[in-house]
Design a protein around this motif. Structure first.
Motif, short mmCIF file in Angstrom:
data_model
loop_
_atom_site.label_atom_id
_atom_site.label_comp_id
_atom_site.label_asym_id
_atom_site.label_seq_id
_atom_site.Cartn_x
_atom_site.Cartn_y
_atom_site.Cartn_z
N GLY A 165 0.80 -1.23 0.00
CA GLY A 165 0.00 0.00 0.00
C GLY A 165 0.82 1.26 0.00
N ILE A 166 1.96 1.22 -0.68
CA ILE A 166 2.84 2.40 -0.76
C ILE A 166 3.11 2.72 -2.21
N ARG A 167 3.72 3.89 -2.44
CA ARG A 167 3.93 4.35 -3.81
C ARG A 167 5.38 4.67 -4.17
N SER A 168 6.29 4.51 -3.21
CA SER A 168 7.67 4.88 -3.55
C SER A 168 8.67 3.91 -2.94
N THR A 169 9.81 3.81 -3.61
CA THR A 169 10.89 2.98 -3.12
C THR A 169 11.44 3.56 -1.82
N ARG A 170 11.44 4.87 -1.70
CA ARG A 170 11.91 5.50 -0.46
C ARG A 170 11.06 5.07 0.73
N LYS A 171 9.74 5.03 0.54
CA LYS A 171 8.85 4.60 1.61
C LYS A 171 9.11 3.13 1.94
N LEU A 172 9.32 2.33 0.91
CA LEU A 172 9.62 0.91 1.11
C LEU A 172 10.88 0.75 1.95
N LEU A 173 11.92 1.48 1.61
CA LEU A 173 13.17 1.41 2.37
C LEU A 173 12.98 1.91 3.80
N SER A 174 12.18 2.95 3.96
CA SER A 174 11.90 3.47 5.30
C SER A 174 11.21 2.41 6.15
N LEU A 175 10.22 1.72 5.59
CA LEU A 175 9.52 0.66 6.32
C LEU A 175 10.48 -0.47 6.68
N LEU A 176 11.33 -0.84 5.74
CA LEU A 176 12.31 -1.90 5.99
C LEU A 176 13.26 -1.49 7.12
N PHE A 177 13.83 -0.31 7.04
CA PHE A 177 14.81 0.12 8.04
C PHE A 177 14.17 0.28 9.41
N ASN A 178 12.96 0.81 9.46
CA ASN A 178 12.26 0.92 10.74
C ASN A 178 12.00 -0.46 11.33
N HIS A 179 11.64 -1.41 10.51
CA HIS A 179 11.42 -2.78 10.99
C HIS A 179 12.72 -3.36 11.56
N VAL A 180 13.79 -3.20 10.82
CA VAL A 180 15.09 -3.72 11.25
C VAL A 180 15.50 -3.08 12.58
N LEU A 181 15.35 -1.76 12.68
CA LEU A 181 15.73 -1.08 13.92
C LEU A 181 14.86 -1.52 15.09
N ASN A 182 13.57 -1.68 14.86
CA ASN A 182 12.67 -2.12 15.93
C ASN A 182 13.01 -3.53 16.40
N VAL A 183 13.31 -4.42 15.48
CA VAL A 183 13.68 -5.79 15.85
C VAL A 183 14.97 -5.78 16.64
N ARG A 184 15.95 -4.98 16.21
CA ARG A 184 17.24 -4.91 16.91
C ARG A 184 17.04 -4.33 18.32
N GLU A 185 16.18 -3.30 18.45
CA GLU A 185 15.91 -2.73 19.77
C GLU A 185 15.24 -3.75 20.68
N GLN A 186 14.30 -4.51 20.13
CA GLN A 186 13.62 -5.54 20.91
C GLN A 186 14.61 -6.60 21.36
N ASP A 187 15.49 -7.00 20.45
CA ASP A 187 16.51 -7.99 20.80
C ASP A 187 17.41 -7.48 21.91
N SER A 188 17.82 -6.22 21.83
CA SER A 188 18.68 -5.63 22.86
C SER A 188 17.95 -5.59 24.20
N ALA A 189 16.69 -5.19 24.18
CA ALA A 189 15.91 -5.13 25.41
C ALA A 189 15.76 -6.52 26.02
N ASN A 190 15.50 -7.52 25.18
CA ASN A 190 15.38 -8.89 25.66
C ASN A 190 16.69 -9.39 26.25
N ASN A 191 17.79 -9.07 25.60
CA ASN A 191 19.11 -9.48 26.11
C ASN A 191 19.41 -8.82 27.44
N ASN A 192 19.03 -7.55 27.58
CA ASN A 192 19.25 -6.84 28.84
C ASN A 192 18.41 -7.46 29.97
N ARG A 193 17.17 -7.86 29.65
CA ARG A 193 16.31 -8.50 30.67
C ARG A 193 16.90 -9.83 31.11
N VAL A 194 17.39 -10.60 30.16
CA VAL A 194 17.98 -11.89 30.48
C VAL A 194 19.21 -11.71 31.36
#
Length: 115
Positions: free
Chosen positions: A82-111
């Protein structure tokens, strides 16, 4: 030549750095590709754009397909999301990657705290 190095060496160093980045973000990127149910070719094209910065022409040459086919794959990806540009696609990808990495860091800190 720059600092005694040829441009060929710069290219090799760039490829090594890209491979290291892929190893670091690979699982998060794969999660993005899986969540959006991209085909193998769509995933390959997205990786070539996001990691290597390939143009449509470079993707076509690399994948041995026409530039029109590359554009069709990108259009399918963007329509599905539901997007119209490659820039938006890359933004969604990078935000997903950053969110997953942040979640992984938070989980590692809890452990570590529990241990």
């Amino acid at each position: 030549m720059r600092n005694g190095k040829s441009h060929e060496n710069d290219g090799m160093e760039y490829e090594i750095l890209n491979e290291l980045q892929i190893q670091r973000i690979g699982p998060a990127m794969q999660d993005f590709l899986d969540c959006n149910q991209f085909t193998q070719r769509e995933s390959e094209i997205l990786i070539l754009i996001a990691v290597y910065g390939f143009s449509n022409r470079e993707i076509a040459e690399y994948c041995v397909i026409s530039e029109k086919t590359v554009k069709n794959h990108l259009a399918n990806i963007m329509k599905r999301m539901g997007i119209r540009s490659t820039r938006k696609l890359l933004s969604l990808l990078f935000n997903h990657v950053l969110n997953v990495r942040e979640q992984d860091s938070a989980n590692n800190n809890r452990v570590a705290t529990i241990l």
